[in-house]
Structure formats: C-alpha cells, structure tokens
Design an enzyme around this catalytic site. Structure first.
Site, short mmCIF file in Angstrom:
data_model
loop_
_atom_site.label_atom_id
_atom_site.label_comp_id
_atom_site.label_asym_id
_atom_site.label_seq_id
_atom_site.Cartn_x
_atom_site.Cartn_y
_atom_site.Cartn_z
N SER A 104 0.81 -1.22 0.00
CA SER A 104 0.00 0.00 0.00
C SER A 104 0.85 1.27 0.00
O SER A 104 0.38 2.32 -0.45
CB SER A 104 -0.93 0.02 1.21
N HIS A 320 -4.28 -1.94 -4.93
CA HIS A 320 -3.98 -3.32 -5.35
C HIS A 320 -5.16 -4.17 -4.92
O HIS A 320 -6.02 -3.70 -4.17
CB HIS A 320 -2.70 -3.85 -4.67
#
Ligand SMILES: [Zn+2]
Length: 389
Positions: A104, A320
């Site tokens: 992240s 993602h």
C-alpha cells in the site's frame, strides 16, 4: 547420479513446503434477498470542463471480485452499489518499482507523487529522495486538503500524501510530518501515534496540532459538532475498531466536505476504505461485506455532493487487490461460494471508476502513476512527478 537424486529430492521437498505454506480458503455468503433491490440510477457524463475539486477514493485491496461480492451481498445481483453508478470505468496496473505485487505504501505513492517506488516507501523515490505529493501541490496553490481513513491516519495510504519517510513502519515520524503538510483535515484512527503517553519519544503532538489551529476530536459526537477551521480526528488508538461512538466513513466525509467547501479555491480530499484490505488479509467475507457497506455509504455522500456541485471530479480506484478473491460457485439460490487464493496482495489489475468534469480522462488501461499525474494536472496544481532537491 547420487547427487542428481539428492538435488531433485531437495527441490521436490522445497516445492512441497512452499505449497504447504500457501494458504487458500473457500467460504460462502448469503446473497442479498431484498425483493426490491436497491438500484440507484447511473450518473451521466458531465458536460462541464472545470475541475475545482478532486475527491479521490481508494478502496484498499478492492478488486473486481470485492466490488461484485459487496454488490451481491448488500443489494443483490439485480441491485447496484453507489460505486457502480459512476459512468466512466478504467483499469489500473498496480506494480511497484521493486515488485510486480505492490504494497500500500508504494501503491499510494504512485497515486500521490506519480512515481514508481519500492514497497514500504512513503512519499520517497527508490533513492529515498522525497517526492512532492498532489496534496502538497494543492496546498501550495492555496487549495484546502484532507485525508480520511478507517485505519490509523498514519497508515501507508494516507501517509503517502502528507509524509516522507523511508519505511511505512515509521508511524511516529509520519504523524510528526503531518504537522508540516498544511492539510486542513485528518480523520481516522491512530491516537497512539500522536499522544505523548503512548509515543516512544513522549512528544506531545496532540498539543502541537492544537497550537497549530487543529480542533482535536475523539468520537462521533465531537466530529458532528466540530466547527474548527482545521480538524484532527483520532477515533481509535490504532485502526478503527467499529465500536459505538466511532464515526462512519460517511460521517467523516460529510464533515470534511463541510469544512473544505469553504475554500473558494477548491480542495483535494482522499478517502480510504482501509479495512477492505484487512478483510482480504484475513480471508473474511463477512468482514469484507461490512467494510464495503461503510465505504459505499461514504461514496453515496461523495457522489451526492459532486452531483450538486458540478465542479468536482470523483475518482475511485484501489492500490492493489488483496486476497486473490474470486467468485466460484452458486451453491444455492441464495448463496455464493468464494475462493481466497492468498492472505497477501495479488498482482491483478484493479478497477477505476470516475464521475464529474474530465472523468473521460480515466478511460482505458492505465499505470497507477498515470492516475496521480492526471489528477494533479486536471486539478491544475502542477505537473507530477517532482522530486525535492
Ligand atoms: Zn494490505
């Protein structure tokens, strides 16, 4: 020959161990049984061109399957999430500079700075040089800015907009960096990274923020009644616990909009559905369902605002996918089996949705860095990427 057998055996053994380490999980969930499925109408393309405000929605770990599972569980196969009413869709490739599977931190830095960096990096490039973020550019241009998350506000995604550190674990430094960012709104969890009694260096960041004009908020009631010109809302010690007294994402974004819209120059706001990712890491479909609900309610608040405002570009995407989630088998008329391929992130591309002026800029297949570059250009705050000397 003996050596060859030994090597082969070792190889097979290693492979078997690796297989054993790979977790996978199948579970089922109830489809929404609501007879009159909630189906908000599709939004139209905007005929306006000026982008005064940008609201960037990040569903951490939110792939196509997460959105579809959320839809089926919350409004049913015939229904529609608010997220799904945005008229423009695109697809984003999420790789980082050192791995095809991003984390992240690198994922958010691609969006905040428009650069590829290594997994773990917060607002710095692969050589650990700080990169200017869209939030910092907006502040320089006189716009107001805000960050909202359901994790600690110092977590990787929000951190990548207002901090520059070499590793995402440096959350005390990230909290201190926020003070210099100029952002008007920070709402999320993370009290322990600001409070002197819980910080390893005993630094009293809470008082420092107050002295810089921030109203510090600890619960939903305080948030709803807040009237400060700057807000630091820390509603849990670390990530939000979803306990009574904590605000929902929708309540946080509503207050943020109330404050940010006072700036006639416009604003940049990033809202993260942080725990959609955590539901993926724990392969928990019920957790995912709750988080998708909280996130989609906030999306409704955002889209209602943008529809009325007319000069706000709203973009949703993920950093993602998490969990390698797929929808497998309809085991009964009212239940669907899902399969989690991993408890980690996956490398599949993620969906993007956009609404408002210039939304059409986000059609097609994009690299994650292009999304950040486009947002800064359309908000007219500068051309990313920019590295500080
Ligand atoms: Zn994650």
């Amino acid at each position: 020959m003996k050596n060859f057998i030994l090597v082969t055996l070792t190889f097979i053994l290693a492979l078997a161990c690796q297989q054993a380490e790979m977790e996978d999980k199948t579970e089922a969930f109830q489809l929404s049984s609501s007879v009159s499925a909630e189906k908000p109408p599709m939004l139209s393309m905007s005929d306006k061109t000026t982008v005064k405000n940008v609201i960037f929605l990040i569903g951490d770990g939110t792939g196509f399957a997460q959105i579809t599972a959320g839809q089926y569980a919350l409004v049913g196969p015939e229904g529609r999430l608010h997220l799904q009413t945005m008229p423009v869709t695109g697809t984003v490739k999420t790789s980082s500079s050192d791995n095809l599977i991003t984390d992240s931190a690198a994922g958010a830095t691609a969006y905040s700075c428009g650069i590829k960096t290594y997994n773990g990096a917060i607002g710095v490039n692969p050589e650990q040089v700080p990169c200017t973020t869209i939030l910092e550019l907006a502040e320089q241009e006189g716009l107001s800015t805000g960050l909202i998350s359901t994790s600690s506000i110092t977590h990787a995604t929000p951190a990548s907009y207002a901090a520059h550190v070499n590793d995402r674990g440096m959350q005390e430094d990230i909290a201190a960096d926020f003070l210099d960012s100029g952002a008007e709104v920070f709402l999320g969890g993370g009290w322990k990274w600001f409070a002197p009694e819980l910080r390893s260096d005993s630094l009293d960041l809470v008082t420092q923020f107050e002295e810089s004009g921030y109203q510090v908020l600890r619960n939903a009631t305080q948030l709803i009644n807040a009237n400060g010109e700057r807000l630091l809302g820390l509603f849990a010690e670390d990530g939000m616990e979803r306990e009574e007294g904590e605000p929902s994402s929708s309540q946080m974004v509503e207050k943020a909009l109330e404050l940010l819209t006072k700036d006639e120059d416009g604003f940049f706001l990033m809202l993260e559905g942080s725990q959609i990712d955590w539901a993926g890491h724990s392969n928990d479909i019920e957790y995912l369902k709750r988080e998708m609900k909280d996130f989609d309610d906030a999306v409704k608040t955002v889209l209602d605002f943008a529809e009325q405002d007319g000069e706000t570009l709203v973009v949703f995407t993920a950093d993602h996918e998490t969990g390698g989630l797929t929808l497998l088998d309809q085991t009964a008329s009212d239940s669907l089996q899902v399969y989690w391929a991993t408890t980690h992130h996956s490398g599949v591309p993620v969906p993007l949705m956009a609404y408002g002026p210039q939304a059409q800029e986000f059609m097609g297949w994009m690299d994650n860095t292009e999304v950040g570059i486009k947002l800064a250009r359309l908000l007219q705050v500068g051309d990313l990427p920019i590295l500080s000397e």
